[in-house]
Design a protein around this motif. Structure first.
Motif, PDB file in Angstrom:
ATOM      1  N   GLY A 114      11.344  19.199  64.089  1.00 16.67           N
ATOM      2  CA  GLY A 114      11.956  18.405  63.036  1.00 16.67           C
ATOM      3  C   GLY A 114      12.092  16.940  63.387  1.00 16.67           C
ATOM      4  O   GLY A 114      11.916  16.063  62.522  1.00 16.67           O
ATOM      5  N   ASP A 115      12.410  16.629  64.656  1.00 16.86           N
ATOM      6  CA  ASP A 115      12.569  15.221  65.017  1.00 16.86           C
ATOM      7  C   ASP A 115      11.236  14.482  64.972  1.00 16.86           C
ATOM      8  O   ASP A 115      11.194  13.277  64.673  1.00 16.86           O
ATOM      9  N   ALA A 116      10.127  15.209  65.217  1.00 13.53           N
ATOM     10  CA  ALA A 116       8.804  14.586  65.107  1.00 13.53           C
ATOM     11  C   ALA A 116       8.483  14.276  63.646  1.00 13.53           C
ATOM     12  O   ALA A 116       7.984  13.186  63.320  1.00 13.53           O
ATOM     13  N   HIS A 121       7.891  10.191  59.228  1.00  9.62           N
ATOM     14  CA  HIS A 121       8.346   9.617  57.954  1.00  9.62           C
ATOM     15  C   HIS A 121       8.778   8.164  58.151  1.00  9.62           C
ATOM     16  O   HIS A 121       8.387   7.267  57.380  1.00  9.62           O
ATOM     17  N   GLN A 122       9.581   7.924  59.171  1.00  5.78           N
ATOM     18  CA  GLN A 122      10.120   6.584  59.400  1.00  5.78           C
ATOM     19  C   GLN A 122       9.024   5.588  59.752  1.00  5.78           C
ATOM     20  O   GLN A 122       9.038   4.441  59.284  1.00  5.78           O
ATOM     21  N   LEU A 123       8.071   6.016  60.561  1.00  2.36           N
ATOM     22  CA  LEU A 123       6.973   5.126  60.950  1.00  2.36           C
ATOM     23  C   LEU A 123       6.077   4.813  59.754  1.00  2.36           C
ATOM     24  O   LEU A 123       5.611   3.680  59.591  1.00  2.36           O
ATOM     25  N   LEU A 129      -0.172   1.966  60.828  1.00  5.78           N
ATOM     26  CA  LEU A 129      -1.323   2.853  60.810  1.00  5.78           C
ATOM     27  C   LEU A 129      -1.047   3.965  61.811  1.00  5.78           C
ATOM     28  O   LEU A 129      -0.501   3.708  62.891  1.00  5.78           O
ATOM     29  N   MET A 130      -1.437   5.193  61.474  1.00 10.37           N
ATOM     30  CA  MET A 130      -1.172   6.300  62.390  1.00 10.37           C
ATOM     31  C   MET A 130      -2.378   7.228  62.468  1.00 10.37           C
ATOM     32  O   MET A 130      -3.100   7.420  61.485  1.00 10.37           O
ATOM     33  N   ALA A 131      -2.560   7.803  63.656  1.00  5.71           N
ATOM     34  CA  ALA A 131      -3.671   8.714  63.881  1.00  5.71           C
ATOM     35  C   ALA A 131      -3.300   9.706  64.974  1.00  5.71           C
ATOM     36  O   ALA A 131      -2.357   9.486  65.741  1.00  5.71           O
ATOM     37  N   VAL A 132      -4.046  10.791  65.032  1.00  8.30           N
ATOM     38  CA  VAL A 132      -3.884  11.794  66.085  1.00  8.30           C
ATOM     39  C   VAL A 132      -5.174  11.835  66.891  1.00  8.30           C
ATOM     40  O   VAL A 132      -6.261  11.996  66.329  1.00  8.30           O
ATOM     41  N   ILE A 133      -5.046  11.684  68.204  1.00  6.52           N
ATOM     42  CA  ILE A 133      -6.194  11.679  69.111  1.00  6.52           C
ATOM     43  C   ILE A 133      -5.986  12.790  70.129  1.00  6.52           C
ATOM     44  O   ILE A 133      -5.012  12.779  70.879  1.00  6.52           O
ATOM     45  N   LEU A 230      11.870   7.363  69.640  1.00  6.97           N
ATOM     46  CA  LEU A 230      10.565   6.709  69.590  1.00  6.97           C
ATOM     47  C   LEU A 230      10.614   5.302  69.002  1.00  6.97           C
ATOM     48  O   LEU A 230      10.083   4.355  69.597  1.00  6.97           O
ATOM     49  N   ILE A 231      11.223   5.132  67.852  1.00 12.07           N
ATOM     50  CA  ILE A 231      11.234   3.806  67.225  1.00 12.07           C
ATOM     51  C   ILE A 231      11.968   2.786  68.093  1.00 12.07           C
ATOM     52  O   ILE A 231      11.456   1.668  68.300  1.00 12.07           O
ATOM     53  N   PRO A 232      13.140   3.114  68.663  1.00  9.95           N
ATOM     54  CA  PRO A 232      13.757   2.155  69.595  1.00  9.95           C
ATOM     55  C   PRO A 232      12.855   1.825  70.783  1.00  9.95           C
ATOM     56  O   PRO A 232      12.826   0.673  71.236  1.00  9.95           O
ATOM     57  N   ALA A 233      12.106   2.823  71.278  1.00  8.27           N
ATOM     58  CA  ALA A 233      11.203   2.569  72.408  1.00  8.27           C
ATOM     59  C   ALA A 233      10.075   1.631  72.002  1.00  8.27           C
ATOM     60  O   ALA A 233       9.687   0.736  72.769  1.00  8.27           O
ATOM     61  N   ILE A 234       9.539   1.812  70.803  1.00 10.24           N
ATOM     62  CA  ILE A 234       8.457   0.947  70.319  1.00 10.24           C
ATOM     63  C   ILE A 234       8.947  -0.490  70.185  1.00 10.24           C
ATOM     64  O   ILE A 234       8.232  -1.441  70.519  1.00 10.24           O
TER      65      ILE A 234
END
Length: 237
Positions: A114-116, A121-123, A129-133, A230-234
């Motif tokens: 759920g946290d992922a 959603h927030q990002l 831009l988002m992708a999965v590698i 994650l967002i605070p880390a970014i």
């Protein structure tokens, strides 16, 4: 330079097997009379990360056994027992039992925590831009769809599609080319230090290690234990 893209690893980062294979294997090994410490368990988990990071040992085993067949998994179980600190002779004797148990009884659920999902959603709302590698051999778009997260991503990329696998940087170069960005404009989030941090850093991306198990306390990069971080880390990169 402003961050414009967030790339993610798939297995162990966005998608999890629950319960984890390392945990179930270790629980069964204890029923065989093998005792080991938390430190031993962490060492074995770190070995798993290194092995699956397209390591020379993995490639040698795939070449020797020709596929991930029964003999491959017996050999894998033996390697993992050794990583736990089990003596070589005992590791060899127990490996077939451990492998057979896992093949018959290990039936995990595949989930996206759920946290992922919340972080995705927030990002997305922030316009990244988002992708999965992934180091998978084949495309996995249908799997993203089955988990209800495909809509978050601009694309996905399997190593087998471009014959390039983490930790080599080429797979990241392919991804950057698709979005026409410089490496320093992209972040890569993954759970495997040896594949994800080393590989993305080689390509010039900014790595974030997702380490909920605390297996890499000495990691020389941004580390999160939850996607809530994650967002605070970014923002600090």
């Amino acid at each position: 330079m402003t961050i414009k893209a967030i790339f993610f690893d798939l297995d162990g980062t966005l998608r999890h097997n629950v319960p984890g294979g390392g945990e179930i294997s270790s629980e069964y090994i204890r029923t065989l009379g093998i005792q080991f410490s938390d430190e031993d368990f962490h060492r074995a988990m770190r070995w798993e990360f290194m092995y699956w990071a397209n390591s020379p040992d993995l490639n040698a085993d795939l070449k020797k056994y020709e596929s991930e067949n029964e003999k491959f998994w017996v050999n894998y179980s033996q390697r993992r027992l050794l990583a736990l600190g089990v003596p070589p002779r005992k590791s060899k004797a127990l490996a077939p039992k451990v492998s057979a148990y896992m093949q018959e009884f290990y039936t995990p659920k595949s989930i996206v925590p759920g946290d992922a999902q919340k972080a995705l959603h927030q990002l997305k709302e922030r316009g990244y831009l988002m992708a999965v590698i992934s180091n998978r051999d084949k495309p996995f778009t249908e799997e993203l769809e089955s988990h209800g997260i495909s809509g978050f991503f601009d694309f996905s990329l399997a190593g087998g599609e471009v014959d390039a696998y983490k930790p080599e940087p080429e797979i990241f170069y392919h991804a950057l080319k698709r979005v026409d960005l410089q490496a320093e404009q992209a972040v890569y989030v993954g759970d495997n230090y040896y594949a994800d941090v080393v590989g993305s850093r080689r390509a010039g991306l900014r790595p974030v290690l997702y380490d909920p198990g605390g297996y890499f306390p000495e990691a020389d990069c941004a580390v999160i234990q939850s996607f809530d971080e994650l967002i605070p880390a970014i923002k600090k990169l």
